[in-house]
Design an enzyme around this catalytic site. Sequence first.
Site, mmCIF file in Angstrom:
data_model
loop_
_atom_site.group_PDB
_atom_site.id
_atom_site.type_symbol
_atom_site.label_atom_id
_atom_site.label_comp_id
_atom_site.label_asym_id
_atom_site.label_seq_id
_atom_site.Cartn_x
_atom_site.Cartn_y
_atom_site.Cartn_z
ATOM 1 N N SER A 147 44.092 27.822 45.745
ATOM 2 C CA SER A 147 44.859 28.659 44.830
ATOM 3 C C SER A 147 46.339 28.352 44.940
ATOM 4 O O SER A 147 46.791 27.670 45.867
ATOM 5 C CB SER A 147 44.627 30.135 45.157
ATOM 6 N N LYS A 148 47.066 28.891 43.997
ATOM 7 C CA LYS A 148 48.503 28.696 43.966
ATOM 8 C C LYS A 148 49.132 29.170 45.279
ATOM 9 O O LYS A 148 50.027 28.537 45.823
ATOM 10 C CB LYS A 148 49.043 29.509 42.786
ATOM 11 N N ARG A 149 48.606 30.272 45.784
ATOM 12 C CA ARG A 149 49.179 30.832 47.009
ATOM 13 C C ARG A 149 48.987 29.925 48.231
ATOM 14 O O ARG A 149 49.802 29.897 49.124
ATOM 15 C CB ARG A 149 48.625 32.232 47.280
ATOM 16 N N ASP A 150 47.868 29.167 48.236
ATOM 17 C CA ASP A 150 47.647 28.242 49.362
ATOM 18 C C ASP A 150 48.771 27.225 49.419
ATOM 19 O O ASP A 150 49.237 26.844 50.484
ATOM 20 C CB ASP A 150 46.324 27.478 49.186
ATOM 21 N N GLY A 151 49.179 26.770 48.253
ATOM 22 C CA GLY A 151 50.248 25.780 48.176
ATOM 23 C C GLY A 151 51.534 26.330 48.750
ATOM 24 O O GLY A 151 52.173 25.701 49.594
#
Length: 509
Positions: A265-269
């Site tokens: 997900s975007k948050r992992d990045g």
Amino acid sequence: MTKNKIRVRFAPSPTGPLHMGGVRTALYNYLFAKKHNGDFILRIEDTDQNRFVPGAEEYIMESLRWCGILWNEGVGKEGPHAPYRQSERKHLYKKYAEKLIEEGHAYYAFDTSEELEAMRKQIEAEKGLAQYDARTRMEMNNSLTFTTEETRQYLESGHPYVVRFKMPGNEEVVLQDIVRGTVKVHSSQLDDKVLFKSDGMPTYHLANVVDDHLMEISHVIRGEEWLPSLPLHVLLYRKLGWENTMPEFAHLPLLLKPEGSGKLSKRDGDRLGFPVFPLLWNDPKTGEVASGYRESGYFADAFVNMLAFLGWNPGTDQEIFSMEELAEAFSLEKVGKSGSKFDPAKARWYNHQYLMRKSSKEIAELFDVLLREKGVHLSGEKTEKVVSLVKDRVNFVHEIWEQADFFFQAPQSYDEKTVKKKWKADTPEILQKVITVLENLDDFSVEPIDKALHDFMEKEEVGAGKLMIALRLSLVGAGKGPDLKEIMEFLGKEEVVARIEKAIETLKD
Ligand code: GLU
């Protein structure tokens, strides 16, 4: 049925920036088309007006162009099935919804959101599956429970409505997915999905099936998250009378987080410090900025090569593939079933591999932009020299500065550990003698420097370990770096002597 011409499409919804998983879907479609001399179409699925994000469509197109994933038909290109933006094809879908209604495969539903909510609550209280389906539809407000006259009145009064698919009660849907194999679903598990809304817009399901049919798509290659919609799509093809020209399907595995499992997900990045989007994205609503591969210094070809391997592999040891080679080697049969873990270190490794394969001249042109920003103006030849000396130590062009700053400025400090270990009491005296040797050189280039230093070490009986590290400290400020003679030639006699004198002075106590 197999169609004569391979025609595939990438069909994103412009609801935000394109996730790297979406880029991979586009890439696989592109490679498949290229391999089979087929068409690759870009269709924009923008029927959900509530989720429309300004700038997203342009972002998607720019991302694909940056990657070299070029479509030969579609938005911005046009072609025999134009327009390719679904909002501009609005007029096309209604008649298919009406055809389904006429033939008893769909119906008008007039339920308000309060009524739908009440139904959901009641069924949940009974511990049932709260959905609009064969079990519940006859208790709701729709053209199946209303008389023809009532339905007509509702429609004429302008009461909001939707058209729902009348999911057959007892139909087995068996289909072959190229990646997943046989998929079997019984229609009794499925609900009456909305196909069309009274704002005149179709939903994704209807528009997607109608367009894939009209655009003569031969293969639908898309993310696994669409697999649950597949039985409905197959039934739509069946009820619309198109089953014998239905495309083949391939649902691609998910991209997973680097650690653990779950969708990337975007948050992992943000959390782990790598981009999940191809290009930098400025969210027009929240003002948030998400990093992109391009702006982070990745080469498009390295990014594409890395992405291709997230879910597919050629079955050999070869890891570096140009776009042409990828198209040559690609096949849907070699796409794996299980999700692919994204590995940020591998992404950097790919960039390094591409950096090493590019000519120093090409890298120098990119590095020169950074040099100019720092106020350093070098000839192309000199920049190229610096690049060739340090490029094996970096993954990105912007890392060259860190590895090469001593070419442009004298060291501001000297690595303490190395000084402690290698800067001895007699070092200044030795270096003073070396200065004399160097000053006497007419030709201050690699070979004469090398010879002079060797002769000196022999004559003075000084070990290379001692002399070379002391010199390196003086010129670079650290114990490591590229070839010292190369550095000396680059800096020139005057600068070399000045730096050695400065080191002697600074490190004297
Ligand atoms: N519009 C869908 C999406 O945003 C397309 C899915 C499909 O390819 O059918 O991914």
